[in-house]
Each structure stands twice: as structure tokens, then as C-alpha cells.
Design an enzyme around this catalytic site. Sequence first.
Site, short mmCIF file in Angstrom:
data_model
loop_
_atom_site.label_atom_id
_atom_site.label_comp_id
_atom_site.label_asym_id
_atom_site.label_seq_id
_atom_site.Cartn_x
_atom_site.Cartn_y
_atom_site.Cartn_z
N LYS A 1 -4.92 -2.90 -17.20
CA LYS A 1 -3.87 -3.78 -17.73
C LYS A 1 -4.54 -5.24 -17.24
O LYS A 1 -4.28 -6.29 -18.01
CB LYS A 1 -2.55 -3.62 -16.65
CG LYS A 1 -1.73 -2.55 -17.10
CD LYS A 1 -1.22 -2.52 -18.37
CE LYS A 1 -0.12 -1.32 -18.72
NZ LYS A 1 0.25 -1.07 -19.99
N THR B 1 1.32 -5.18 -15.88
CA THR B 1 1.98 -4.83 -14.74
C THR B 1 1.70 -5.91 -13.37
O THR B 1 0.72 -6.54 -13.45
CB THR B 1 1.25 -3.41 -14.19
OG1 THR B 1 1.82 -3.22 -12.70
CG2 THR B 1 -0.03 -3.55 -14.15
N TYR C 1 -6.31 2.49 -13.38
CA TYR C 1 -4.93 2.48 -14.17
C TYR C 1 -4.81 0.71 -14.30
O TYR C 1 -4.52 -0.03 -15.25
CB TYR C 1 -3.81 3.06 -14.02
CG TYR C 1 -2.74 2.20 -14.45
CD1 TYR C 1 -2.16 2.33 -15.92
CD2 TYR C 1 -1.83 1.88 -13.52
CE1 TYR C 1 -1.13 1.81 -16.21
CE2 TYR C 1 -0.64 1.18 -13.89
CZ TYR C 1 -0.36 1.01 -15.37
OH TYR C 1 0.92 0.56 -15.72
N HIS C 2 -4.71 0.18 -13.04
CA HIS C 2 -4.18 -1.08 -12.98
C HIS C 2 -5.46 -2.11 -13.60
O HIS C 2 -5.17 -3.14 -14.16
CB HIS C 2 -3.96 -1.51 -11.70
CG HIS C 2 -2.57 -1.12 -10.96
ND1 HIS C 2 -2.91 0.04 -10.20
CD2 HIS C 2 -1.45 -1.32 -11.46
CE1 HIS C 2 -1.41 0.28 -9.86
NE2 HIS C 2 -0.61 -0.55 -10.55
N SER D 1 -6.69 0.14 -8.86
CA SER D 1 -6.87 1.52 -9.56
C SER D 1 -7.59 1.38 -10.97
O SER D 1 -7.46 0.10 -11.29
CB SER D 1 -5.46 2.34 -9.39
OG SER D 1 -4.71 1.82 -10.72
#
Length: 389
Positions: A188, A147, A184-185, A182
Site C-alpha cells: 500500500k 491503509t 502487505y502494508h 509488513s
Amino acid sequence: MSIIVTGGDGYVGWPTALRIASRTDERVVAVDNFGRREWVASVGATSATPIASMDERLAGAREVHDVHNLSFVEGDLTDRGFVDELLSVHEPRVVVHAAAQPSAPYSQINGERANFTQHNNMQATRNLAFGLHENGLSDTHLVETTTTGVYGAPTFPIPEGGATMENEGERDEVPFPAMAGSWYHLTKSHNAANLRLAHRQFGLPISDVRTAIVYGTETEETRADDRLKTRFDFDYYFGVVAHRFCAQAVAGYPLTVYGKGEQRKPFVSLEDTVEGLARLALNDHAERPSEHVVYNQVTRPISIVGMAETIASVGDEFDLDVDVTHVENPRDEDETHQMEIENERYMALIGEQRQDFEGGVRDILEALTRYGDTITAHEDRFLPDVLEE
């Protein structure tokens, strides 16, 4: 030999698997554990567009597009035994890895969901990398969808690949610093670092496709039949900002822009996203990378206020009375940040932009006006709730 698409039941993964299968005679294997359906349901939300079962999707692909080379395997990529069996049985030439818990807000709810997100996303990617290596498949092209969120919001242009550092007269290229915001990020960011290591240690050819905010409801293939539609989430946790704004427009809510809203975010249409991944998967052996290659899968940045105004303008075509209002910004952010992000390698891959933001919004509103009852029944999901407490 085959092509495996992980996350094959997901928003991006399903139309990607369908496109790849429609353009090749190779066996295409979609893989998923249906986790996205469960995660969205767990926050009380649902897809605005009805999602057919996988059996119905495959039947639709055969009947509408004469696609007979697409199959499905249910399984969890965090299970190393399952991954080893998947790879040894199907011996993929390419793996398009689009499986992940994809929501930053979901990962921020509490420690349990942060831990789950990090374990799920990183364990699956590590299992694939080690599985390819240890099953004698180190020549398999691994296409990882990461991302643009790993970059954060720097005030200088973001390169498509590494950054050049200079110290005491010496220069070298290093990975762009991970400035994710975050849990989540950060998965990645870690995946990108792990795959650089997998390339260096195992020789795996890696394409790290750093995908921007994806918008849209349709691709060339999904338009043909409702069984082929991909999901469309519009809630606070799983709906990206463009999708939430469109759903709010259909439900009669004003589009609330925080502060000036002049800050730009990177966007790419679902159509262009699928095209980029399909082209990477279908490159023949001679064209596959021998290195770790980064693609910034973004067509252009769009400001938040510009996005809202475009939705309001297109809404007129659907007799929607859409108001755009500005409210005080609760976030500590630069409301005028003008993101610049290089994308020459990605644009060379797809040739040209296939759908602009206005066209994507038109597709979205056309779909959502068909399912307005679903949106209004779940309009309380536009905002976070006690899950964050």
C-alpha cells in the site's frame, strides 16, 4: 460511462458496489477473481457468515432494493489484457479500487506469500493506472483504498496528507514517510507512491483513501436479506483483531490482551467505510479532485483493552460470559502508545459518524450468535499454525 468497483466480491467491495448502485442510475460494474475466498480456504478458515454466490447476490439486489444497474465481471487485475478490455468496454467515470490481498499476517507466512502479495497488489494498481492513461481515460477518478497501516505508529499526530519539512530555512510538503510493518502494508505504501507519480505524469485525479481497521457485519443495504451479506473472517490470518475477539467471545474463549493493552489503533465501521467510498464515487465531475488527495478514513482510535471491555459489555446483552485477561506481551511495542491521526477531510466527506464501535459490536454479535457452529468448528483458526514454519 460507468462506475467500476474492483474487489467487488470482498468484505468492503461488495457492500460498496451495492450502495453505489442503489444511489445512482449509472451502470455499476463489480469486478473480482474470487481470490479472497481461495486465500481464506488455503489457511483452513472460512467466513462465519455464509457468502452467497454472485448470481444470488445480484438477484437479491434486484428483488430487495430494486437495483437493476449492478453487474459483475470475473477477471484478474494482474492481467494487463483483461484490464485493458475492462476499461475500453465500460469506459468508467470512476474506478473504486478495493481489490487486494488484504492480510498482513498472510503476507508474513513465508517468501512465497510475501512475493504473491506484493505482485498481486502492486501489479493490479499499476495496470489500472496505465490502463486508464493508455485507453484515453485520464479524466477518470481513481479512488484507491490504501491503509492507515502505511503510517506505522509515530509518536506525533499523523497528518491527512503530506508532512511539512524544513531545512536551512526552506519549507516544503512531502509525502508522509512510509513506516509500514509488513509485506502487505508495504504494497500500500508503494501503491500510494505509484499513484502520486501517475497523477503527476498522467494527470489522473486520485483519491488515496487510507482506511483504518474496519469492523462490522452490516450496512444499511446488507441487513435486508441474507443473500446480500458480506463476508466475516475471524481467523488469525484474515480476521482483524476486533472480529477475532468477537468470535472468541461467542466461542467461550477469554479475550487475551497483550500487556497493558492501552495502545490505541485506528478504527472505522464498515458502514462509515462504505459511505465514504460511495460519496467519492458519486461526486459529479465538478467536485472530483484535480489533484492527488489523501483521506484518513478513520473515525477514532480505540485502545486494545477498551475494545475488549466493550465487547465483554455488549456480550452481556447476548448472554455471553466474556472474560478479559491480560497476558505477557510477546511483541516489542509501546503498550501505552496513544495514536493521534487527523481525519478532518474524511469527516467532512461523510458528514458524521454513522456507527460507533459499540453499535458495530452489537451487529457483529447478533450475526455471530446465528453462526456459532461455524465458529466453534474452526476455533483452531484463532491462532497461527505450522504455515509460519
